[in-house]
Design an enzyme around this catalytic site. Structure first.
Site, PDB file in Angstrom:
ATOM      1  N   TYR A  74      10.171  27.852  31.161  1.00  0.00           N
ATOM      2  CA  TYR A  74       9.755  26.286  31.252  1.00  0.00           C
ATOM      3  C   TYR A  74      10.544  25.452  31.725  1.00  0.00           C
ATOM      4  CZ  TYR A  74       8.276  21.676  29.746  1.00  0.00           C
ATOM      5  OH  TYR A  74       8.339  20.435  29.654  1.00  0.00           O
ATOM      6  N   TYR A 307      16.542  -9.773 -14.249  1.00  0.00           N
ATOM      7  CA  TYR A 307      16.183  -8.345 -13.485  1.00  0.00           C
ATOM      8  C   TYR A 307      17.412  -8.430 -12.463  1.00  0.00           C
ATOM      9  CZ  TYR A 307      12.026  -6.901 -16.040  1.00  0.00           C
ATOM     10  OH  TYR A 307      11.315  -6.822 -16.814  1.00  0.00           O
ATOM     11  N   PHE A 356      13.457  18.952  20.154  1.00  0.00           N
ATOM     12  CA  PHE A 356      13.795  17.360  20.585  1.00  0.00           C
ATOM     13  C   PHE A 356      12.638  16.621  19.771  1.00  0.00           C
ATOM     14  CE2 PHE A 356      10.780  20.095  23.351  1.00  0.00           C
ATOM     15  CZ  PHE A 356       9.352  19.363  22.734  1.00  0.00           C
TER      16      PHE A 356
END
Length: 627
Positions: A74, A307, A356
């Site tokens: 390929y 908080y 990839f």
């Protein structure tokens, strides 16, 4: 989490500082700090390791033998992607056609330093010796890096699956000397052939698979991720310092960081943040270091911090764990064979796959961006608490350092913080799940890793600005806290010495007594019939307050003596090294913010972080809270 976040981050800082003249690439050991160092400094050179060169020779020889045997592989003697059903015996032309068809970008371009980061990363991955390329291929890439030549790479157009084809395609175009390609050579834009000729680089003619090996990978995403992640780690350390300074500004409690609390919910990141906060605030006289159970109760006074201070270890703990894991993931990507197919002469194997596909990076960057949003939320909450005269326990509204009727202090910064947070909230949205099929449905799932990395870089920049705002604000706040403490002490003395001033002291805010002193003194002097005990007492009050106020305005009041070991280091950096004074009406807040931001973005602030997080010994459990 095998290593603490602070240890990981300090190690990266120290490694970056050790980079001198060159970095050796062998495909196995490239680090996040090295990518940053090479991207930011064109004077640092890249060298390919000798063993890597030998491996590439063997690897390319093996591939050539297989092709000579007639093997169809390929991307070498086939088409690409959804066009892989076609065949060609013109192997070199196939590679040229590949680069030609992915050079399809336009619009804005990446900054030079990020393109350099991608080039370094790709050279290192090729040096691993699994891509079937000649050594000359990464060598040309190295020569471009070392001669400070970078192509102008379009910012958009990569789906980061089948690699960052388009952006890496422009790097490949520079390597083959594309005639009309625009590059930047030592800061000057020119054409690629002119730049190559100027430094005597011979463009490479691509052989079988070599074009594919350059572009069929997510090295651009990895290259952008590395410096972005480095800075994100710095932001977490700075957020902890901001939290410490906010505790002191608000006369908060170190009880929130008591080991018992965090041993009962033993997330490793949470425990680390709590330990760090005790180190940052060690020896502080502005924070309450005694457990509340040992203090007399005061009706009308909050029993515990809000908080933004009290839950900061729980809030930031997951940030620490996420960033450490992101560093692990990105480091793997920097040192991987991530193109296709994989060529392995060692095991006589050619394997078609999808290394990839940058989904790991995409999620790592999504998560990094998300935890930057978590830091931003905390920074905003702390800023809004410190700046608000109704919430900051006796400090002036907007932290004004002069007449509150005419000056509005840090109100502009308060508005800007809301803007920064709104934009950061937008960036925090994930990219990895925004997938659209591409390229004739061959690329049916795409990681979008490069886009995620780009968005994360934007998010980090916003957090840098939010940290800047809060550092400037809390330096002002601790000065005002100290000034208030001194004013309260002075008021107690004045009540005893001048009973006639009691009504004035009880009904007037300390900062009004101080900021309006010159006006009130002048009024008392001009008033007729004001001679007497009361007037004399009030005159003494204003004169005493004026003396304190002048000390602050003249830079003679050093709050660092009352601060924690870590917070005092940052305070001194702001006040002394960056020369940012106590704010008392000067038209210079934006100038001061610019100095702090520059120190953060240039990473000069690393000196402070090293001092804070390495030189302060952790307190033992026995003495971490006084009884």
């Amino acid at each position: 989490m095998s290593e603490s976040h602070v240890k990981t981050t300090l190690a990266m800082i120290q490694e970056r500082r050790k980079i001198k003249d060159s970095v050796i690439l062998n495909g196995r050991q490239l680090s996040i700090p090295e990518v940053l160092g090479l991207s930011a400094d064109s004077g640092v050179k890249v060298v390919l390791a000798e063993d890597a060169l030998k491996e590439m020779v063997s690897n390319q020889k093996y591939l050539k033998e297989k092709l000579d045997e007639g093997l169809i592989v390929y991307g070498i003697n086939t088409g690409f992607g959804g066009s892989a059903e076609v065949r060609s015996c013109k192997l070199d032309d196939v590679q040229t056609a590949l680069i030609r068809h992915v050079n399809a970008g336009m619009g804005r371009v990446f900054p030079v330093h990020l393109t350099r980061a991608a080039m370094v990363t790709r050279a290192n991955c090729l040096a691993k010796g699994y891509s079937g390329v000649r050594p000359e291929v990464p060598q040309v890439l190295v020569e471009l890096i070392n001669h400070d030549i970078t192509p102008r790479v379009p910012l958009r157009g990569s789906v980061s699956a089948s690699g960052d084809l388009m952006p890496l395609g422009y790097i490949a175009a520079a390597m083959i000397g594309r005639a009309d390609l625009q590059v930047v050579h030592a800061g000057v834009q020119t054409t690629c052939p002119k730049a190559l000729e100027a430094v005597r680089i011979t463009p490479i003619t691509l052989g079988p698979k070599e074009g594919l090996a350059i572009i069929n990978a997510d090295s651009f995403a990895a290259g952008v991720s590395a410096p972005t992640l480095y800075d994100a780690n710095l932001m977490l350390l700075l957020t902890q310092v901001c939290t410490g300074m906010s505790v002191e500004a608000l006369h908060g409690r170190t009880e929130s960081f008591h080991p018992l609390i965090h041993e009962c919910l033993p997330h490793v990141g949470q425990k680390e943040i709590a330990r760090n906060m005790l180190r940052v605030l060690e020896d502080s006289q502005l924070a309450i270091t005694t457990l509340d159970m040992h203090l007399p109760d005061k009706y009308g006074v909050l029993k515990q911090d809000r908080y933004s201070l009290r839950s900061s270890p729980q809030w930031l703990g997951s940030v620490a764990e996420t960033l450490v894991d992101a560093c692990r993931r990105i480091t793997i990507e920097l040192n991987s064979a991530n193109d296709n197919p994989i060529i392995d002469h060692r095991t006589n194997t050619i394997a078609h796959g999808a290394n990839f596909q940058g989904e790991t990076m995409s999620i790592a960057m999504d998560q990094t961006r998300q935890v930057m949003g978590v830091c931003g939320k905390l920074l905003l909450a702390q800023f809004q608490e410190v700046v608000n005269g109704k919430l900051n326990f006796g400090l002036p509204p907007n932290l004004s350092g002069c007449d509150i009727n005419l000056d509005f202090g840090f109100k502009g910064c308060d508005i800007a913080m809301a803007s920064y947070m709104s934009e950061l909230d937008h960036f925090v949205n994930p990219m990895s799940n925004h997938v659209i099929s591409a390229e004739t449905h061959n690329q049916s799932v795409n990681s979008m890793a490069l886009v995620s990395a780009r968005l994360t870089a934007e998010a980090v920049e916003i957090v840098q600005m939010m940290v800047t705002n809060l550092l400037c604000l809390t330096a002002q706040a601790v000065d005002l806290r100290l000034l208030r403490n001194l004013a309260m002490e002075e008021s107690d003395k004045l009540r005893e010495q001048y009973p006639g001033a009691t009504n004035l002291l009880e009904k007037t805010e300390w900062y009004d007594l101080m900021f309006m002193c010159d006006e009130r003194i002048a009024a008392l002097k001009e008033a007729s019939g004001m001679q007497g005990t009361k007037a004399a007492a009030e005159m003494v009050v204003y004169e005493r307050m004026r003396n304190l106020y002048k000390r602050a305005c003249n830079g003679e009041m050093d709050a660092s003596k009352y601060m924690g070991k870590g917070t005092s280091r940052m305070y001194n950096f702001i006040r002394k090294e960056l020369d940012i004074p106590f704010y008392c009406g000067q038209p210079a807040i934006d100038t001061w913010l610019g100095r702090i931001l520059q120190a953060i973005q240039s990473r000069t602030v690393e000196n402070v972080l090293l001092d804070i997080f390495t030189s302060v010994s952790p307190p033992s459990r026995q003495n971490s809270q006084t009884a």
